[in-house]
Design an enzyme around this catalytic site. Structure first.
Site, mmCIF file in Angstrom:
data_model
loop_
_atom_site.group_PDB
_atom_site.id
_atom_site.type_symbol
_atom_site.label_atom_id
_atom_site.label_comp_id
_atom_site.label_asym_id
_atom_site.label_seq_id
_atom_site.Cartn_x
_atom_site.Cartn_y
_atom_site.Cartn_z
ATOM 1 N N SER A 102 -2.353 -2.007 -0.414
ATOM 2 C CA SER A 102 -3.756 -2.007 -0.823
ATOM 3 C C SER A 102 -4.342 -0.600 -0.916
ATOM 4 O O SER A 102 -3.913 0.214 -1.727
ATOM 5 C CB SER A 102 -4.552 -2.897 0.133
ATOM 6 O OG SER A 102 -5.856 -3.130 -0.340
ATOM 7 N N ASP A 241 -9.360 -0.242 -5.874
ATOM 8 C CA ASP A 241 -8.384 0.321 -4.951
ATOM 9 C C ASP A 241 -6.988 0.105 -5.526
ATOM 10 O O ASP A 241 -6.828 -0.385 -6.640
ATOM 11 C CB ASP A 241 -8.533 -0.276 -3.548
ATOM 12 C CG ASP A 241 -8.122 -1.735 -3.481
ATOM 13 O OD1 ASP A 241 -8.081 -2.395 -4.536
ATOM 14 O OD2 ASP A 241 -7.835 -2.230 -2.374
ATOM 15 N N ASP A 243 -4.527 -1.923 -5.200
ATOM 16 C CA ASP A 243 -4.000 -3.214 -5.651
ATOM 17 C C ASP A 243 -5.042 -4.073 -6.351
ATOM 18 O O ASP A 243 -4.781 -5.228 -6.684
ATOM 19 C CB ASP A 243 -3.358 -3.979 -4.491
ATOM 20 C CG ASP A 243 -4.372 -4.537 -3.508
ATOM 21 O OD1 ASP A 243 -5.434 -3.909 -3.332
ATOM 22 O OD2 ASP A 243 -4.100 -5.594 -2.909
ATOM 23 N N ASP A 245 -8.053 -5.360 -5.439
ATOM 24 C CA ASP A 245 -8.874 -6.405 -4.819
ATOM 25 C C ASP A 245 -10.147 -5.843 -4.185
ATOM 26 O O ASP A 245 -10.918 -6.574 -3.579
ATOM 27 C CB ASP A 245 -8.076 -7.230 -3.800
ATOM 28 C CG ASP A 245 -7.653 -6.439 -2.567
ATOM 29 O OD1 ASP A 245 -7.880 -5.210 -2.526
ATOM 30 O OD2 ASP A 245 -7.076 -7.053 -1.650
#
Length: 445
Positions: A102, A241, A243, A245
């Site tokens: 992430s 960010d 990834d 999400d």
């Protein structure tokens, strides 16, 4: 329920090359997950990743483990986490797996799972996988080995889905925006979504090289985005960010707009349209200003523990549709099954275009309380929060704040960090009180 040995609040995560993020462990994790999932249905999983260089290695390890358990794997390549959740549903796969850490630096990585419904795995399934991990690894007979293949149209499918969540009667023609993809998984998705809806876009953070993900760009560091918005005289900027999400926005004056403000804008717009279903879920970190602003609109508000998993639990418990963390996780259950930064961005932009108001104007109904957040790294197994020194400092600050502020101390679920948050009406005092607690934590580490 037994305590988890491997799974944290967001899957399995750590420093690449150290347990548990090693090729050996990840191969066995793939096998263990495959053993559990094979009992449930189609024996097919969707696997996506972000742009970390270690993703290639971990992808191969997962493939070997899943194949040994007899599961078929379809690989998407770099793909936002919410895209994997969406594709898992549309392909009717038994699960989705994301290789990502992430918002963390490139040298971290992790593995997280989605159910066939595109939601986080139920606790009992995670515990079943943990139980298999403690058994010796075996292999199905050769005729039953799983196969792997590439899912070539994954990006196009997800782009079309994102666009479908934007009102058909609106257009982004005439909108000038900066898009920051954190050199992460949205780099080939988000720019195309906004461009195809008619926006003029300027991109930063769209040149991943395997080691620059989240580095001085993206939702965790919006300084480059703020500068670019001002330089280009853009209407606003959007940062994701690594990834995809988390979302943070920047208005035309360079002011940061966080997850609390984004959820407020979306909820208020839904209320205006008569489409708000229930209230809004925030977390223990949600700014008191959001709670006050929602109350003024007559919108119910509750807090969950920190983490999108817990926001989701509260949403389902209350049968509500909007939840968020101030860090930028925004969950909109009337459109998606998990936090989706691109979809959240589109809903805010729809409010901007539909109301003919600027992002700054849309934020005006909510006044953020001064809030100081500090992260203190620690080593070892001892929790500094258990010491009398820290407890005494917290009690003293809480007494001083009274009903006009909050203190929150917590241990991170994904990193060796103690998070200290102090919030109140007076910025100078909030800073002073936060420093008092931080000093106590550091002394106890």
């Amino acid at each position: 329920m037994a305590e988890r040995k491997y799974f944290g609040t967001d899957g399995v995560r750590g420093l690449v090359g150290q347990s548990p993020i090693t090729p050996e462990f990840v191969m066995k994790l793939g096998w263990a997950a495959g053993k559990v999932l094979a009992k449930q249905g189609t024996k097919k999983v969707i696997i996506g990743k972000d742009t970390r260089i270690s993703g290639y290695m971990l992808e191969s390890a997962l493939e070997a483990g899943l194949a040994a358990a007899g599961l078929k794997a379809k690989f998407t390549g770099p793909m936002p986490t919410p895209a994997v959740a969406y594709l898992t549903q549309t392909f009717r796969a038994e699960a989705g797996i994301v290789i990502s850490a992430s918002h963390n630096p490139y040298y971290d990585n992790g593995i997280k799972f989605f159910s066939s419904e595109g939601t986080k795995l139920p606790d009992d399934v995670e515990m079943a996988i943990e139980a298999e991990l403690d058994k010796p690894m075996t292999c199905v007979e050769s005729a039953l080995l799983g196969k792997a293949s590439r899912l070539n149209d994954a990006a196009g499918r997800y782009i079309e889905f994102c666009k479908s969540t934007f009102p058909k009667e609106l257009s982004l023609a005439g909108v000038k925006m900066v898009v920051d993809c954190a050199h992460g998984a949205t780099y080939h998705i988000a720019p195309n979504v906004f461009k195809e809806l008619g926006a003029e876009i300027i991109t930063i953070g769209c040149e991943p090289n395997g080691t620059n993900i989240n580095h001085e760009v993206g939702a965790t560091d919006v300084r480059a985005l703020q500068a670019k918005v001002l330089e280009e005289k853009a209407d606003f900027g959007v940062a994701f960010d690594g990834d995809g999400d988390r979302i943070i926005m920047v208005d035309d004056l360079g002011n940061k707009v966080d997850g609390d403000q984004i959820a407020y804008i979306i909820a208020r717009d839904a209320l205006r349209r008569g489409e708000l279903k229930g209230g809004v879920v925030g977390t223990l970190m949600t700014n008191m200003g959001m709670e006050v602003a929602l109350r003024n609109l007559g919108i119910p508000f509750v807090r969950s523990n920190v983490g999108d998993r817990y926001v989701m639990e509260k949403l389902l418990e209350n049968n509500w549709k909007i939840g968020a963390e101030n860090s930028g996780h925004v969950i909109l259950l009337d459109k998606v099954t998990t936090g989706d930064a691109i979809v959240a961005a589109l809903q805010v932009i729809a409010s901007i275009v539909g109301s003919k108001m600027s992002l700054k104007e849309l934020c005006n109904g909510m006044t953020l309380f001064p809030q100081v957040l500090e992260n203190i790294r620690f080593v070892g197994d001892n929790n500094p929060l258990d010491t009398e020194l820290v407890k005494a400092a917290q009690a003293d600050v809480e007494t001083k704040l009274g009903d006009n502020g909050r203190v929150l101390l917590r241990k991170s679920g994904t990193e060796p960090l103690i998070r200290v948050m102090v919030e109140g009406e007076n910025a100078e005092l909030v800073q002073q009180y936060a420093l008092q607690i931080v000093d106590a934590v550091k002394e106890s580490c």
